[in-house]
Structure formats: C-alpha cells, structure tokens
Design a protein around this motif. Structure first.
Motif, PDB file in Angstrom:
ATOM      1  N   PRO A 245       2.458   4.469  -5.221  1.00  0.00           N
ATOM      2  CA  PRO A 245       2.802   5.636  -6.046  1.00  0.00           C
ATOM      3  C   PRO A 245       3.958   5.397  -7.016  1.00  0.00           C
ATOM      4  O   PRO A 245       4.086   6.125  -8.003  1.00  0.00           O
ATOM      5  CB  PRO A 245       3.178   6.700  -5.003  1.00  0.00           C
ATOM      6  CG  PRO A 245       2.378   6.328  -3.797  1.00  0.00           C
ATOM      7  CD  PRO A 245       2.414   4.818  -3.786  1.00  0.00           C
TER       8      PRO A 245
ATOM      9  N   LYS B  62      -8.136   4.584  -6.391  1.00  0.00           N
ATOM     10  CA  LYS B  62      -7.932   5.897  -5.786  1.00  0.00           C
ATOM     11  C   LYS B  62      -6.449   6.236  -5.660  1.00  0.00           C
ATOM     12  O   LYS B  62      -6.064   7.411  -5.726  1.00  0.00           O
ATOM     13  CB  LYS B  62      -8.573   5.951  -4.393  1.00  0.00           C
ATOM     14  CG  LYS B  62     -10.090   5.969  -4.393  1.00  0.00           C
ATOM     15  CD  LYS B  62     -10.608   5.992  -2.958  1.00  0.00           C
ATOM     16  CE  LYS B  62     -12.128   5.939  -2.914  1.00  0.00           C
ATOM     17  NZ  LYS B  62     -12.628   5.906  -1.507  1.00  0.00           N
ATOM     18  N   THR B  63      -5.614   5.215  -5.462  1.00  0.00           N
ATOM     19  CA  THR B  63      -4.208   5.442  -5.135  1.00  0.00           C
ATOM     20  C   THR B  63      -3.297   5.416  -6.352  1.00  0.00           C
ATOM     21  O   THR B  63      -2.324   6.176  -6.422  1.00  0.00           O
ATOM     22  CB  THR B  63      -3.728   4.387  -4.118  1.00  0.00           C
ATOM     23  OG1 THR B  63      -4.637   4.346  -3.011  1.00  0.00           O
ATOM     24  CG2 THR B  63      -2.339   4.721  -3.598  1.00  0.00           C
TER      25      THR B  63
ATOM     26  N   THR C 213      -1.786   5.980 -10.067  1.00  0.00           N
ATOM     27  CA  THR C 213      -1.741   7.196 -10.883  1.00  0.00           C
ATOM     28  C   THR C 213      -2.461   7.035 -12.218  1.00  0.00           C
ATOM     29  O   THR C 213      -3.190   7.927 -12.658  1.00  0.00           O
ATOM     30  CB  THR C 213      -0.280   7.597 -11.142  1.00  0.00           C
ATOM     31  OG1 THR C 213       0.385   7.715  -9.892  1.00  0.00           O
ATOM     32  CG2 THR C 213      -0.205   8.919 -11.882  1.00  0.00           C
TER      33      THR C 213
ATOM     34  N   GLU D 286     -10.115   1.037  -3.757  1.00  0.00           N
ATOM     35  CA  GLU D 286      -8.994   1.674  -3.068  1.00  0.00           C
ATOM     36  C   GLU D 286      -7.765   1.738  -3.966  1.00  0.00           C
ATOM     37  O   GLU D 286      -7.035   2.737  -3.981  1.00  0.00           O
ATOM     38  CB  GLU D 286      -8.676   0.924  -1.775  1.00  0.00           C
ATOM     39  CG  GLU D 286      -9.724   1.076  -0.687  1.00  0.00           C
ATOM     40  CD  GLU D 286      -9.932   2.526  -0.278  1.00  0.00           C
ATOM     41  OE1 GLU D 286      -8.933   3.253  -0.128  1.00  0.00           O
ATOM     42  OE2 GLU D 286     -11.106   2.936  -0.136  1.00  0.00           O
TER      43      GLU D 286
ATOM     44  N   SER E 242       0.813  -1.219   0.000  1.00  0.00           N
ATOM     45  CA  SER E 242       0.000   0.000   0.000  1.00  0.00           C
ATOM     46  C   SER E 242       0.847   1.270   0.000  1.00  0.00           C
ATOM     47  O   SER E 242       0.425   2.292  -0.560  1.00  0.00           O
ATOM     48  CB  SER E 242      -0.954  -0.007   1.199  1.00  0.00           C
ATOM     49  OG  SER E 242      -0.246  -0.203   2.418  1.00  0.00           O
ATOM     50  N   GLN E 243       2.028   1.226   0.625  1.00  0.00           N
ATOM     51  CA  GLN E 243       2.877   2.417   0.673  1.00  0.00           C
ATOM     52  C   GLN E 243       3.721   2.579  -0.586  1.00  0.00           C
ATOM     53  O   GLN E 243       4.323   3.641  -0.792  1.00  0.00           O
ATOM     54  CB  GLN E 243       3.795   2.348   1.903  1.00  0.00           C
ATOM     55  CG  GLN E 243       3.053   2.270   3.225  1.00  0.00           C
ATOM     56  CD  GLN E 243       2.062   3.404   3.409  1.00  0.00           C
ATOM     57  OE1 GLN E 243       2.416   4.568   3.259  1.00  0.00           O
ATOM     58  NE2 GLN E 243       0.818   3.075   3.728  1.00  0.00           N
TER      59      GLN E 243
END
Length: 258
Positions: free
Chosen positions: A194, A221-222, A224, A218, A190-191
């Motif tokens: 990006p 949403k995260t 790009t 989810e 999750s981290q």
C-alpha cells in the motif's frame, strides 16, 4: 558498479533496466533501441555478477540490491527514474519504491511478485540441486528450461548455444548465485504494497514455468495505481521471446504516463 547509458543523456526522463537472476545488462538488447528514442536508458550488471563482480556478504537481501540501484543512479547523475525490472529486477524495483519512493517515477514489472510463491521456491530448489550436484555447466545448460517455451528453444538453438558459451567463459561465482537465490526466497513485501504510490505496470505470461501468473494478478489487486498486461505466450523471459509484443506494451504503458 558497471553500467552503460544509451540514448540521449539530455532526455528529460531516465529509465533504468534491471534484469533477473542472471543480473546481466545484455538481457535488454531487444528493448534498449526502442526505449532510447524517448529516455536516457541506463542498463547495468547487478553487484556480484558480470562486470560488477564482488563477493556478496552474508545475509544479503533485497534492500541491499535496491540500494545498489541507488548507487547506479548516483553514478549516472540520475535523481529519479522509471524502473523496468524482470523477475528479480522487478522485486528490486518494488523494494526501491518502498524504501526510496522519491527516486521512482514508475515501475514496469515483468513476471514479478510480492512474496515468493511456493512453486517458484520449488523451481529454485531444483536449480540449486543441479548446481550443487552436477556443476555450473549443467546448471547453465538447464537454465533455459525455466525461462523459455520449448518451441522457441527449438527454433533458437544456435542463440542458446552462443549464450551458453558466453556464460561458461564468464567470471561466474556459484556462491554469489546461491546467495542471490536465498535473497529471492526470503523476499516478502506483501504488507508494504500500500505504500507504493507510483504508477505500476504488470506484465505476466500465462505459460511462465517459473512464476505463476497469478502472482501478478495478486499484485494488481493490492497496488493502488496498477495496470495489468497478460500475454498468452512467451515464458518467463517474454521480452526475449516475444520482443515485438512486449515492446508494444512498453509503448502503451509509457504513453499512458504522459
């Protein structure tokens, strides 16, 4: 690693298909003919499953599974590929896009997630309990309950019976299965999302019993560069239960990349 190549090997682009927990190249039989019209199609058995049997090491994790995709790509002389992954196969694709982004042209993830949801862990706890207490045969007999809608199972009983017979006659390692589940339960990128810069398609099914479709929301949403495709029906294995609708999504996603 066992693999097969379908379609014209001279196609300018390659696609590698990675299945879920079962790890079998057979999972994609409804998609291979369509994809072979435009790609060099690579399907394979995950290490520790099917014809890629071996003993999985202690501490086996998603990074090692992603490295196995790289091994298959090297074996097939593929420098870069589109990755189509179902559940665990999708997690492997995400991991590969993080650790070796130059090898991933795009990701198309079916009912995948960035961090294993507590509901999914609960389902795996139940499945592991069935395996340990009732044995492999009962585990495999119960498996479709987590994968497919009840009405589809009712009308495809003969197919499920044939699949069960095939699995029971295969060389199947319970220890490898438990090791693979442990790797899924520990998964959390999750981290790192990006850092995923390739185009990503997210296919989620609203009636998926195993993975809440909110996990794909989810991700959308995260990430790009993502596109979300929601199906009302089809269960966890929607590319099996709704092949025509799913194959249309394939065409839409890959056409948009041109």
């Amino acid at each position: 690693m066992y693999y097969e190549i379908h379609g014209d090997p001279a196609h300018s682009e390659a696609i590698l298909l990675s299945s879920g927990l079962g790890g079998s190249h057979h999972y994609w039989q409804a998609q291979v003919p369509e994809l072979a019209k435009r790609f060099k199609v690579i399907i394979y058995d995950h290490y520790g499953t099917g014809k890629s049997m071996g003993t999985l090491p202690e501490g086996y994790n998603m990074a090692q599974m992603a490295a196995e995709i790289e091994t298959v790509m090297a074996q097939t002389e593929t420098e870069r590929a589109h990755i189509l992954g179902h559940a665990l196969g999708g997690l492997m694709g995400l991991q590969l896009a993080i650790q070796s982004p130059e090898k991933v042209a795009s990701l198309l993830l079916i009912n995948a997630w960035a961090k294993t949801d507590d509901h999914t862990k609960r389902c795996f706890e139940i499945r592991q309990s069935i395996l340990k207490q009732s044995g492999l045969a009962m585990y495999l007999k119960a498996q479709p309950l987590f994968l497919y809608p009840s009405e589809w199972m009712k009308t495809n009983r003969a197919l499920l019976d044939r699949e069960l017979d095939h699995l029971l006659s295969s060389d199947f390692s319970e220890d490898n299965l438990l090791t693979r589940i442990a790797a899924i339960e520990a998964f959390d990128v999750s981290q790192s999302l990006p850092s995923v810069t390739c185009p990503v398609g997210l296919v989620a099914t609203k009636d998926d019993l195993l993975v809440p479709y909110s996990c794909s929301l989810e991700l959308d949403k995260t990430l790009t560069h993502s596109s979300l495709y929601l199906l009302e029906h089809g269960g966890h294995g929607c590319n099996v239960t709704e092949p025509e609708a799913f194959n249309q999504l394939l065409e839409t996603f890959y056409d948009a990349l041109r």
